[in-house]
Design a protein around this motif. Structure first.
Motif, PDB file in Angstrom:
ATOM      1  N   LEU A  36       0.893  -1.228  -0.019  1.00  0.00           N
ATOM      2  CA  LEU A  36       0.094   0.071   0.077  1.00  0.00           C
ATOM      3  C   LEU A  36       0.790   1.436   0.094  1.00  0.00           C
ATOM      4  N   GLU A  37       1.872   1.287   0.602  1.00  0.00           N
ATOM      5  CA  GLU A  37       2.850   2.350   0.906  1.00  0.00           C
ATOM      6  C   GLU A  37       3.394   2.410  -0.804  1.00  0.00           C
ATOM      7  N   GLU A  38       3.920   1.547  -1.442  1.00  0.00           N
ATOM      8  CA  GLU A  38       4.578   1.535  -2.770  1.00  0.00           C
ATOM      9  C   GLU A  38       3.526   2.127  -3.577  1.00  0.00           C
ATOM     10  N   ILE A  39       2.181   1.440  -3.409  1.00  0.00           N
ATOM     11  CA  ILE A  39       1.168   2.094  -4.449  1.00  0.00           C
ATOM     12  C   ILE A  39       1.082   3.842  -4.294  1.00  0.00           C
ATOM     13  N   LYS A  40       1.128   4.151  -3.075  1.00  0.00           N
ATOM     14  CA  LYS A  40       0.902   5.461  -2.904  1.00  0.00           C
ATOM     15  C   LYS A  40       2.119   6.297  -3.609  1.00  0.00           C
ATOM     16  N   VAL A  41       3.340   5.970  -3.345  1.00  0.00           N
ATOM     17  CA  VAL A  41       4.157   6.607  -4.002  1.00  0.00           C
ATOM     18  C   VAL A  41       4.386   6.303  -5.469  1.00  0.00           C
ATOM     19  N   TRP A  42       3.871   5.117  -6.097  1.00  0.00           N
ATOM     20  CA  TRP A  42       3.761   4.662  -7.286  1.00  0.00           C
ATOM     21  C   TRP A  42       2.588   5.780  -8.005  1.00  0.00           C
ATOM     22  N   CYS A  43       1.829   6.057  -7.365  1.00  0.00           N
ATOM     23  CA  CYS A  43       0.483   6.892  -7.827  1.00  0.00           C
ATOM     24  C   CYS A  43       0.870   8.341  -8.151  1.00  0.00           C
ATOM     25  N   ALA A  50       2.522   0.898 -14.791  1.00  0.00           N
ATOM     26  CA  ALA A  50       2.821  -0.346 -14.284  1.00  0.00           C
ATOM     27  C   ALA A  50       4.343  -0.539 -14.262  1.00  0.00           C
ATOM     28  N   GLU A  51       4.900  -0.514 -15.369  1.00  0.00           N
ATOM     29  CA  GLU A  51       6.329  -0.707 -15.134  1.00  0.00           C
ATOM     30  C   GLU A  51       7.224   0.070 -14.057  1.00  0.00           C
ATOM     31  N   LYS A  52       6.752   0.889 -13.346  1.00  0.00           N
ATOM     32  CA  LYS A  52       7.704   1.723 -12.574  1.00  0.00           C
ATOM     33  C   LYS A  52       7.354   1.064 -11.196  1.00  0.00           C
ATOM     34  N   LEU A  53       6.417   0.202 -11.072  1.00  0.00           N
ATOM     35  CA  LEU A  53       6.156  -0.337  -9.889  1.00  0.00           C
ATOM     36  C   LEU A  53       7.236  -1.154  -9.338  1.00  0.00           C
TER      37      LEU A  53
END
Length: 66
Positions: A36-43, A50-53
């Motif tokens: 969830l933390e990575e998704i926040k940063v990713w967004c 998607a390739e930057k996740l």
């Protein structure tokens, strides 16, 4: 049955662009929080590309180094 882990969730997000609540429920708590933390940063910073996740868990990388 194999456990559903951070890497599996990231792969699913990269392939389909979404993840179900049932899949989130199957993640271990530590992996869920990290995802969830990575998704926040990713967004915020990767515009949802998607390739930057990150494909690998940062916490697991730290454990490998130690």
């Amino acid at each position: 049955m194999n456990k559903y882990l951070y890497e599996d969730a990231v792969k699913q997000l990269q392939e389909s662009g979404s993840i179900g609540l049932a899949d989130l429920k199957n993640l271990p708590h530590e992996d869920l929080v990290e995802l969830l933390e990575e998704i926040k940063v990713w967004c915020l910073y990767a515009n949802g590309k998607a390739e930057k996740l990150p494909k690998e868990s940062k916490k697991k990388k730290k454990k490998k180094k130690d």
